[in-house]
Design an enzyme around this catalytic site. Structure first.
Site, PDB file in Angstrom:
ATOM      1  CG  ASP A  66      -0.253  -0.354   2.527  1.00 40.34           C
ATOM      2  OD1 ASP A  66       0.987  -0.255   2.593  1.00 40.34           O
ATOM      3  OD2 ASP A  66      -0.953  -0.730   3.481  1.00 40.34           O
ATOM      4  CG  ASN A 135      -8.578  -1.265  12.318  1.00 41.96           C
ATOM      5  OD1 ASN A 135      -7.634  -1.893  11.846  1.00 41.96           O
ATOM      6  ND2 ASN A 135      -9.089  -0.206  11.725  1.00 41.96           N
ATOM      7  CG  HIS A 137      -5.591  -1.980   9.011  1.00 41.69           C
ATOM      8  ND1 HIS A 137      -5.690  -0.690   9.489  1.00 41.69           N
ATOM      9  CD2 HIS A 137      -4.251  -2.213   8.919  1.00 41.69           C
ATOM     10  CE1 HIS A 137      -4.492  -0.179   9.647  1.00 41.69           C
ATOM     11  NE2 HIS A 137      -3.597  -1.079   9.321  1.00 41.69           N
ATOM     12  CD  GLU A 142      -8.460   1.105   8.015  1.00 43.55           C
ATOM     13  OE1 GLU A 142      -8.467   0.232   8.897  1.00 43.55           O
ATOM     14  OE2 GLU A 142      -7.730   2.112   8.071  1.00 43.55           O
TER      15      GLU A 142
HETATM   16  C1  GLP Z   1      -0.323   0.456   8.694  1.00 42.80           C
HETATM   17  C2  GLP Z   1      -0.069  -0.306   7.374  1.00 42.80           C
HETATM   18  C3  GLP Z   1      -0.210  -1.785   7.568  1.00 42.80           C
HETATM   19  C4  GLP Z   1       0.478  -2.149   8.858  1.00 42.80           C
HETATM   20  C5  GLP Z   1      -0.315  -1.627  10.022  1.00 42.80           C
HETATM   21  C6  GLP Z   1       0.347  -1.821  11.377  1.00 42.80           C
HETATM   22  O1  GLP Z   1      -1.308   1.404   8.633  1.00 42.80           O
HETATM   23  N1  GLP Z   1      -0.863   0.095   6.257  1.00 42.80           N
HETATM   24  O2  GLP Z   1       0.335  -2.462   6.444  1.00 42.80           O
HETATM   25  O3  GLP Z   1       0.565  -3.544   8.981  1.00 42.80           O
HETATM   26  O4  GLP Z   1      -0.719  -0.302   9.816  1.00 42.80           O
HETATM   27  O5  GLP Z   1       1.357  -0.911  11.604  1.00 42.80           O
HETATM   28  P1  GLP Z   1       2.443  -1.067  12.737  1.00 42.80           P
HETATM   29  O6  GLP Z   1       3.313  -2.197  12.318  1.00 42.80           O
HETATM   30  O7  GLP Z   1       3.158   0.235  12.751  1.00 42.80           O
HETATM   31  O8  GLP Z   1       1.706  -1.355  13.993  1.00 42.80           O
END
Ligand code: GLP
Length: 243
Positions: A66, A135, A137, A142
């Site tokens: 993404d 959450n 995702h 989402e």
């Molecule tokens: C982000 C990314 C995800 C990621 C998630 C968790 O928003 N788009 O690909 O896995 O949130 O992030 P973190 O590893 O910083 O907790």
């Protein structure tokens, strides 16, 4: 779904790096799906060290999950920038074979169509690394994202904007939208490894692994994937009852 519980973040990162390394040694032309966020930073550090010790990425192709919509690749909070800083600049990957959706393309629909086509042309993703949002995702899919969805322009949930505000100067600077591979695109990857660490991920992990398979908790779809491993630390595993 396989669950591997590591004692802490460092061990989680090493176990994940071992897995990536063993697959890469067998398949030098690996098509590797990459994630961003804090979670995979330890894995990327490990991979950089292993590259210094001889691990070869010259034939690897990468696809990121993404990118924030509206951020140009040189924006310091963009995932383009993150990947350069934490991985690509430190390994011998051919930058022409690294792919991240272009969040600066005004035509989001075309950008996503092209992205899916590039994944297809590469023969699909062999191994996809995932993190997980608080959450549930995956990528930027989402809660409520359709399981049949391919890459597209998505709205970020309020809790995601709050969680990611730490990467920006002000919360108002966090983009409200992103380009993300869809759930269907993720499920088409041959193998998936999801990483999670910390107590703030424990709820999402318990629901993803032991809850119902529902679009309300995007990562729960991974229960249906034939080759998916969760590598999580003890803190993230603390609400699992079946392990
Ligand atoms: C982000 C990314 C995800 C990621 C998630 C968790 O928003 N788009 O690909 O896995 O949130 O992030 P973190 O590893 O910083 O907790």
């Amino acid at each position: 779904m396989h669950i591997k519980i590591a004692k802490d973040y460092m061990e989680m990162s090493k176990v994940a790096a071992d897995l990536v390394e063993s697959i890469l040694r067998k398949r030098p032309g690996l098509v590797l799906g990459l994630a961003t966020g804090s979670t995979p930073l330890g894995l990327y550090k490990e991979l950089v060290q292993r590259h210094k010790a001889g691990l070869d990425f010259s034939k690897v192709t990468t696809f990121n999950l993404d990118e924030y919509y509206g951020l140009s690749p040189d924006h310091p909070a963009s995932y383009h920038y993150y990947m350069g800083e934490h991985l690509f600049e430190h390994i011998n990957v051919d930058r022409a074979r690294t792919h991240i959706p272009n969040g600066a393309n005004a035509d989001a629909v075309q950008e996503c169509k092209n992205y899916e086509a590039k994944i297809k042309a590469a023969g699909g993703i062999d191994l996809q690394i995932l993190g997980i949002g608080n959450n549930g995702h995956i990528g930027f899919n989402e809660p409520g994202a359709p399981f049949g969805g391919t890459a597209g322009l998505v709205d970020l949930a309020e809790e995601t904007i709050e969680a990611n505000a730490r990467f920006f100067e002000r919360q108002e600077d966090v983009p409200r939208q992103a380009l993300s591979m869809g759930i269907k695109s993720i499920m088409q990857c041959a193998q998936i490894v999801l990483l999670a660490n910390g107590a703030n991920k424990a709820d999402a992990i318990a629901k993803a692994v032991e809850g119902p398979v529902t679009e309300a908790l995007p990562a729960s779809v991974l229960q249906l994937h034939p080759n998916c491993t969760f590598i999580i630390d003890e803190a993230a595993a603390q609400k699992l009852t079946g392990v």
